[in-house]
Write a protein that holds these residues in place. Sequence first.
Motif, short mmCIF file in Angstrom:
data_model
loop_
_atom_site.label_atom_id
_atom_site.label_comp_id
_atom_site.label_asym_id
_atom_site.label_seq_id
_atom_site.Cartn_x
_atom_site.Cartn_y
_atom_site.Cartn_z
N GLN A 73 38.18 51.41 44.42
CA GLN A 73 38.78 52.31 45.35
C GLN A 73 39.03 53.54 44.97
O GLN A 73 38.64 54.58 45.46
N ILE A 74 39.99 53.43 44.17
CA ILE A 74 40.83 54.92 43.81
C ILE A 74 39.83 55.59 42.91
O ILE A 74 39.95 56.72 43.34
N LEU A 75 39.41 55.31 42.03
CA LEU A 75 38.58 56.06 40.99
C LEU A 75 36.93 56.14 41.68
O LEU A 75 36.22 57.13 41.31
N GLY A 76 36.50 55.20 42.17
CA GLY A 76 35.21 55.16 42.88
C GLY A 76 34.17 55.03 41.87
O GLY A 76 33.11 55.79 42.11
N TRP A 77 34.61 54.39 40.83
CA TRP A 77 33.53 54.27 39.92
C TRP A 77 32.18 53.44 39.94
O TRP A 77 31.17 53.69 39.44
N HIS A 78 32.62 52.41 40.56
CA HIS A 78 31.55 51.54 41.07
C HIS A 78 32.03 50.69 42.01
O HIS A 78 32.95 50.62 42.52
N HIS A 79 30.83 49.75 42.64
CA HIS A 79 31.22 48.66 43.61
C HIS A 79 31.03 47.32 42.81
O HIS A 79 30.34 47.46 41.58
N PHE A 80 31.23 46.19 43.32
CA PHE A 80 30.88 45.01 42.67
C PHE A 80 29.46 44.85 42.52
O PHE A 80 28.91 44.52 41.67
N TYR A 81 28.73 45.31 43.72
CA TYR A 81 27.04 45.02 43.58
C TYR A 81 26.63 46.60 43.77
O TYR A 81 26.62 47.16 44.99
N THR A 90 30.01 43.88 49.24
CA THR A 90 30.44 43.06 48.11
C THR A 90 31.97 43.40 47.43
O THR A 90 32.42 42.40 46.98
N ASP A 91 32.46 44.51 47.69
CA ASP A 91 33.71 45.01 47.21
C ASP A 91 34.77 43.90 48.26
O ASP A 91 35.69 43.48 47.72
N GLY A 92 34.43 44.05 49.28
CA GLY A 92 35.20 43.30 50.26
C GLY A 92 35.25 41.72 50.02
O GLY A 92 36.21 41.20 50.01
N LEU A 93 33.82 41.25 49.56
CA LEU A 93 33.68 39.83 49.12
C LEU A 93 34.88 39.60 47.97
O LEU A 93 35.38 38.45 47.67
N LEU A 147 42.29 35.08 48.02
CA LEU A 147 42.31 33.40 48.08
C LEU A 147 42.63 32.92 46.80
O LEU A 147 43.46 31.86 46.78
N GLY A 148 42.29 33.35 45.34
CA GLY A 148 42.80 32.86 44.26
C GLY A 148 44.38 33.09 44.07
O GLY A 148 45.08 32.37 43.70
N LEU A 149 45.03 34.43 44.54
CA LEU A 149 46.33 34.60 44.52
C LEU A 149 46.90 33.58 45.43
O LEU A 149 47.83 32.77 44.88
N VAL A 150 46.63 33.26 46.75
CA VAL A 150 47.35 32.45 47.53
C VAL A 150 47.18 31.02 46.98
O VAL A 150 48.12 30.33 46.76
N ALA A 151 45.97 30.49 46.46
CA ALA A 151 45.87 29.22 45.85
C ALA A 151 46.81 29.07 44.66
O ALA A 151 47.43 27.94 44.30
N GLY A 152 46.76 30.00 43.86
CA GLY A 152 47.32 29.96 42.44
C GLY A 152 48.83 30.03 42.78
O GLY A 152 49.72 29.02 42.10
#
Length: 146
Positions: A29-37, A48-51, A58-63
């Motif tokens: 987001q900030i640097l805009g270097w890439h997206h996940f896919y 894919t960034d949203g996913l 979800l990982g933060l909440v579960a953890g």
Amino acid sequence: MGARGRSMAAAALIGAAVMAAVDEIVFHQILGWHHFYDRSTPSIGLLTDGLLHTAELLGLVAGFVWWADLRRRGTLAGGHAWAGLFLGAGGFQLFDGIVDHKLLRLHQIRYGVPDLLPYDLAWNASALVLLAIGAALAVRAARRSR
């Protein structure tokens, strides 16, 4: 798995999610270097960034639910949890650097640069530093809990 292992695993989940959040927020987001896919349209990259963002939340909440349950039961092993946090963060970083960037080629760290090698080395070296810190903390926690 004992309380020490559960403490390490819960914190490792948090660590991986935090590192995913840092990657997604800073580099996507900030640097805009890439997206996940990046092997499709910009719209797919954004999706894919949203996913990825959804998975990290979800990982933060579960953890944190797992961590809070351990704390409520009085079984949270603090030293092991700190080790897990660094191991999870480093593990995510190294997985992303090797599997996502090089093996699957989902994206590169940065586009439009003449040489990716310095970026790849810095990315994976930072992962190894986090893993080394986590391993040292795990050894220290194991020694103290004998």
